[in-house]
Design an enzyme around this catalytic site. Structure first.
Site, mmCIF file in Angstrom:
data_model
loop_
_atom_site.group_PDB
_atom_site.id
_atom_site.type_symbol
_atom_site.label_atom_id
_atom_site.label_comp_id
_atom_site.label_asym_id
_atom_site.label_seq_id
_atom_site.Cartn_x
_atom_site.Cartn_y
_atom_site.Cartn_z
ATOM 1 N N LYS A 104 36.222 32.979 51.870
ATOM 2 C CA LYS A 104 36.918 31.964 52.675
ATOM 3 C C LYS A 104 37.771 32.631 53.759
ATOM 4 C CE LYS A 104 36.694 28.706 48.857
ATOM 5 N NZ LYS A 104 37.300 28.300 47.593
ATOM 6 N N ASP B 115 35.625 34.762 45.878
ATOM 7 C CA ASP B 115 35.551 33.445 46.510
ATOM 8 C C ASP B 115 36.623 33.318 47.601
ATOM 9 O OD1 ASP B 115 34.543 30.508 46.311
ATOM 10 O OD2 ASP B 115 36.725 30.333 46.153
#
Ligand code: HSE
Length: 408
Positions: free
Chosen positions: A200, A196
């Site tokens: 980003k 994750d």
């Protein structure tokens, strides 16, 4: 009247429905019109839910409805979110997303389709939850060359590490707690293995440098190997352990990008970003350091960013926001093995361990460990591939390496 639809009625999607409904009048004033939530797409049933009347299971109802101008995609994952987003943009409908996996994997292509169809594809909520970071990077800091971006980009892992540090909780207990609070992804692997954060990092780097950085190009380590002993050792020595995403311009046309846990000095602003909060430090050549801080996950903080994008898209119905970057197959990420860093190592204590360590690693700085069977130390700055070779040499002497963590 602007009519919108939401695809995916999970934590974020239901937060968007709530915020749009509760702030309907204010939003109307901001867009100089009125806003109506017309459909919510989800394959599940929600009997008794206040939004039940808006639910549909048929994507084509949204796609083919000429009244729908803006669609919020909070489904997560790439299937079917990619196909749905593409079809909507091709019809000239604007799409607002919190889906970092989709933006990190197909962002350049979807932005191009949005451009060709005079639609907007906006994704403020995809990085940093409720923290404004996409728009500041694309607009407010546009005059700068971005020299570096580093920070805590995952609320779940920061929450887990904070609980381990502050309350001495085990990794498993802290993870279960983060899941119960709705911070973690459906499959927590994406959070705890760093994927994750990696997505980003890719979105921020693509935005900062104008070329799509794909997740598979970024060396990524999660927090699953961090133990309570490491957390205690770090604390004793004036550090905390944080999962960091780091991007740095290293040469004219190359970037360093990495996701890994790091020991961070307690005096650093990043060290004081705790719980589910995210903190992102952006360094521009003119502005110097700018820090962004706020809730990086959760229903309403993320909905706040999504709805802000809805308002922006509603205000730009006839024009396009200029956010974009290009697809590339150019290898512009430097090999992580060439990066120079300091390392924290925790090793099993043997009779001659200290002599062996001095011989192999040169100058090291020992740190206090409350475990009598172990030694913990910090190396000088080393190129990663040399450190790897030195670690192999140490293992060959029969000394087990239990942890290896970078220093910020
Ligand atoms: N699981 C993510 C996090 C959600 O914990 O940061 C917000 O992107």
């Amino acid at each position: 009247m602007v009519k919108i639809a939401i695809m995916g009625f999970g934590i974020v999607g239901s937060g968007v429905a709530e915020v749009v409904t509760n702030h309907k009048e204010d939003i109307g004033k901001k867009i100089c019109g009125a806003i109506e939530l017309k459909y919510i797409l989800d394959i599940r049933d929600f009997p008794g839910n206040p939004f039940e009347s808006k639910l549909t299971k048929d994507f084509n109802v949204i796609l083919e409805d000429p009244e729908i101008d803006i669609v919020v995609e909070t489904m997560g994952g790439t299937k079917p979110a990619y196909a749905f987003t593409k079809a909507l943009l091709e019809k000239g409908k604007s799409v607002i997303t919190s889906n970092k996996e989709l933006v990190a994997t197909h962002g350049a292509e979807l932005l191009k389709i949005a451009n060709e169809n005079n639609a907007n594809y906006l994704f403020e909520a995809s990085v940093g939850g409720g923290i404004p970071i996409i728009r500041p990077l694309a607009q407010c800091l546009a005059a700068n060359e971005i020299l570096a971006i580093s920070g805590i980009l995952n609320g779940t892992t920061n929450y887990i590490l904070t609980k381990m540090f502050r309350d001495g909780e085990s990794f498993e207990t802290a993870l279960a707690d983060a899941q119960a609070k709705g911070y973690a992804e459906k499959d927590p692997t994406a959070d705890i293995e760093g994927h994750d954060t990696c997505r980003k990092v890719c979105i921020l780097a693509s935005l900062a440098y104008g070329e799509h950085l794909y997740p598979e190009k970024v060396y990524t380590e999660g927090i699953t190997k961090i133990t309570a002993q490491d957390v205690r050792n770090a604390e004793e020595s004036g550090y905390v352990i944080k999962l960091l995403g780091r991007i740095r311009r290293v040469q004219e046309d190359k970037v360093f990008a990495m996701v890994s846990p790091c020991l961070v000095e307690k005096s650093s602003p990043i060290a004081n970003v705790d719980d589910v909060f995210n903190g992102v430090l952006v360094t521009g050549d003119s502005v110097d350091d700018v820090m962004f801080y706020g809730r990086g996950a959760g229903k309403l903080p993320t909905a706040s960013a999504v709805v802000a994008d809805v308002i922006d898209a509603a205000k730009h119905m006839q024009s396009r926001k200029w956010i974009s970057w290009k697809e590339t197959d150019r290898d512009f990420v430097v090999d992580h093995l060439d990066a120079e860093e300091r390392y924290y190592l925790r090793v099993a204590k043997t009779a001659n361990a200290e002599a062996g360590i001095a011989d192999i690693f040169g100058n090291v700085c020992y740190i206090h460990s409350d475990c009598a069977d172990e030694l913990a130390f910090i190396t000088e700055k080393k190129v990663a591939r040399n450190l790897e070779a030195e670690c192999e040499k140490l293992c060959a002497t029969g000394i087990e390496i239990k942890s290896k963590i970078r220093l910020l």
